[in-house]
Write a protein that holds these residues in place. Structure first.
Motif, PDB file in Angstrom:
ATOM      1  N   UNK A 264       8.691  -1.142  -1.713  1.00 42.81           N
ATOM      2  CA  UNK A 264       8.642  -0.157  -0.748  1.00 42.81           C
ATOM      3  C   UNK A 264       8.796   1.278  -1.583  1.00 42.81           C
ATOM      4  N   UNK A 265       7.990   1.517  -2.620  1.00 40.34           N
ATOM      5  CA  UNK A 265       7.951   2.636  -3.389  1.00 40.34           C
ATOM      6  C   UNK A 265       8.690   2.621  -4.581  1.00 40.34           C
ATOM      7  N   UNK A 266       9.312   3.389  -4.902  1.00 38.71           N
ATOM      8  CA  UNK A 266       9.877   3.623  -6.341  1.00 38.71           C
ATOM      9  C   UNK A 266      10.816   4.832  -6.612  1.00 38.71           C
TER      10      UNK A 266
ATOM     11  N   UNK B 170       0.802  -1.088   0.177  1.00 39.19           N
ATOM     12  CA  UNK B 170      -0.164   0.138  -0.006  1.00 39.19           C
ATOM     13  C   UNK B 170       0.713   1.348   0.023  1.00 39.19           C
ATOM     14  N   UNK B 171       1.959   1.230   0.778  1.00 38.73           N
ATOM     15  CA  UNK B 171       2.880   2.589   0.878  1.00 38.73           C
ATOM     16  C   UNK B 171       3.615   2.662  -0.362  1.00 38.73           C
ATOM     17  N   UNK B 172       4.078   1.376  -0.708  1.00 33.36           N
ATOM     18  CA  UNK B 172       4.786   1.560  -2.324  1.00 33.36           C
ATOM     19  C   UNK B 172       4.141   2.153  -3.233  1.00 33.36           C
ATOM     20  N   UNK B 173       2.650   1.611  -3.144  1.00 32.71           N
ATOM     21  CA  UNK B 173       1.706   2.108  -4.290  1.00 32.71           C
ATOM     22  C   UNK B 173       1.627   3.754  -4.204  1.00 32.71           C
TER      23      UNK B 173
ATOM     24  N   UNK C 211       5.515   2.494  11.390  1.00 31.36           N
ATOM     25  CA  UNK C 211       3.939   2.777  12.101  1.00 31.36           C
ATOM     26  C   UNK C 211       2.908   2.875  10.808  1.00 31.36           C
ATOM     27  N   UNK C 212       3.129   3.298   9.615  1.00 33.00           N
ATOM     28  CA  UNK C 212       2.560   3.839   8.381  1.00 33.00           C
ATOM     29  C   UNK C 212       2.284   2.401   7.797  1.00 33.00           C
ATOM     30  N   UNK C 213       3.096   1.710   7.881  1.00 33.83           N
ATOM     31  CA  UNK C 213       3.025   0.385   7.298  1.00 33.83           C
ATOM     32  C   UNK C 213       2.296  -0.549   7.772  1.00 33.83           C
TER      33      UNK C 213
END
Length: 452
Positions: A63-65, A11-14, A354-356
């Motif tokens: 973990x993102x991009x 979700x965070x990576x998106x 925490x967000x993850x």
């Protein structure tokens, strides 16, 4: 737990990938070359050369991009060689006009905001159902240590129905929560219908919760103790869905707030009297205990299912834009409260851990309410995180997009480019600030997670 972490990372990576995609679109639109656009970090799992000369990658770690634009190596060489200016390079980022670089830097946060608008639009377009409680309340004595709650001070009583706040209708408890939470330390006008049927206007000022940065007045929903679901200790004791608890350990119970008060002041077995099909029955429940020592009976009480009807397309879009704007405004207000020392920084700043964890927990727990509800709640939360990501990146801190915008705006106004050495110094200062904030946030995350 591992599944929650994986879902949270995805979700965070998106959101980060969407952010980088915004930079990519703006770079291509302004003629700045893009060498690599990667979803994920680390080892490249798959790559493809695009027609525009860019290389698209899928990398190992979700973990993102990241985006590598033409001219980044040029910047490195200029620093190493001590050049006073950047060599002119067609399609190079640092060779582009400052306004083009401002557009590229702005595009990442902008697309995060557009993503939030899209999600909120779809939610309001199709409408949704959600669980809440009625607008009948029970006041509590304290919400912060040593402070009588505003509800008690204002004279609210068990069974009062809050029918409006500041002339805005509040048919459900969730409506009351939302208005109170977003107006800390602001006087509110409550229209209250007493149990006797009389209607009064009460003025009340929510207390600011320094841990969460929200307003509190000290009320709980008035929930009749009708059981909606049972598990664990209650199931073992023979309670069923539809049973109504009437007393616990000899004390009469009319609402779940009274039940919770008894639970928090007693250790050991609980003698339960309940009604089943109008017949009075008894049971003894031996509770389990949570990590903080609170007894857990294993009962869930009946909620109210409310429905938000779908809106026409343009109404859904305008509602979504208003929701994004309101969220940004509340974020700015919270930042102001943080700098004034009204909110504890360790609770206000959430780092990647925490967000993850929150994304994974919300996604997995909401799916228990059904696939449609789970997807709505998950993407709604991601939309709020996307707004926070946009706002955070627009802060005027070097290295972040906001700092880059400020730097290129300065170049445009003075009509003279900054030297590689000046830009390097600017970014180094920013990196120190960001690493410091990130370190503090991760430390706070670890404290939050270890405290449970």
């Amino acid at each position: 737990m591992i599944f929650q972490i994986v879902i949270g990372l995805i979700g965070l990576g998106l959101l980060v990938s969407i952010h980088e995609f915004g930079h990519y679109i703006a770079a291509k639109a302004t003629g700045i070359g893009v060498e690599v656009f990667s979803i994920g970090w680390g080892k490249t799992l798959w790559r493809r050369n695009l027609k525009d000369g860019s290389e698209f990658r899928l990398s190992l770690l979700p973990i993102g991009g990241y985006l590598r634009m033409k001219g980044e190596y040029q910047f490195r060489d200029a620093i190493q060689k001590g050049l006073p200016t950047f060599p002119d390079e067609e399609g190079g980022f640092f060779s582009a006009h400052p306004l083009k670089r401002i557009l590229v830097a702005s595009a990442g946060p902008l697309i995060n905001l557009l993503f939030a608008v899209l999600i909120f639009t779809l939610i309001h377009l199709f409408g949704f159902s959600y669980s809440t409680f009625s607008n009948i309340i029970v006041p509590v004595e304290q919400i912060l240590p040593g402070q009588t709650s505003p509800a008690i001070q204002a004279g609210l009583k068990p069974g009062d129905r809050i029918i409006s706040i500041n002339d805005g209708s509040t048919p459900y408890y969730s409506d009351i929560q939302e208005i109170v939470a977003t107006n800390p330390q602001e006087e509110l006008r409550l229209t209250v219908e007493r149990a006797s049927g009389s209607v009064e206007e009460i003025r009340i000022t929510p207390t600011l919760d320094p841990d969460r940065g929200i307003g509190l007045i000290g009320v709980q929903p008035y929930i009749e103790p009708v059981i909606a679901d049972v598990e664990g200790p209650a199931l073992g004791a023979g309670l069923r869905t539809g049973d109504t608890i009437t007393s616990v350990n000899g004390t009469a119970i009319r609402n779940t707030a009274q039940l919770q008060e008894i639970l928090s002041s007693h250790q050991g077995a609980f003698e339960i009297v309940f009604l089943r099909d109008s017949a009075e029955m008894t049971a003894t429940i031996y509770p389990e205990y949570t990590e903080d020592g609170q007894p857990y009976l294993g009962v869930v009480f009946q909620a109210v299912t409310a429905r938000k009807p779908g809106l026409p397309l343009f109404s859904a879009i305008s509602t979504a834009i208003a929701e994004v704007w309101r969220t940004l405004s509340l974020t700015i207000e919270s930042l102001g409260m943080l700098f004034r020392g009204l909110i504890r920084p360790e609770n206000a700043l959430s780092g990647p851990l925490r967000i993850t964890s929150m994304v994974g927990e919300i996604a997995t727990s909401s799916m228990s309410q059904g696939l449609g509800t789970g997807l709505r709640i998950t993407f709604q939360f991601l939309a709020f995180i996307s707004i926070a990501l946009a706002f955070g990146n627009l802060l005027p801190i070097p290295v972040l997009d906001g700092g880059q915008i400020l730097m290129y705006l300065f170049e445009w106004v003075r009509r003279k480019p900054l030297s590689p050495k000046q830009i390097s110094l600017f970014q180094t200062i920013g990196a120190v600030i960001v690493i410091g904030l990130l370190g503090f946030a991760v430390f706070s995350d670890l404290l939050f997670i270890t405290r449970g």
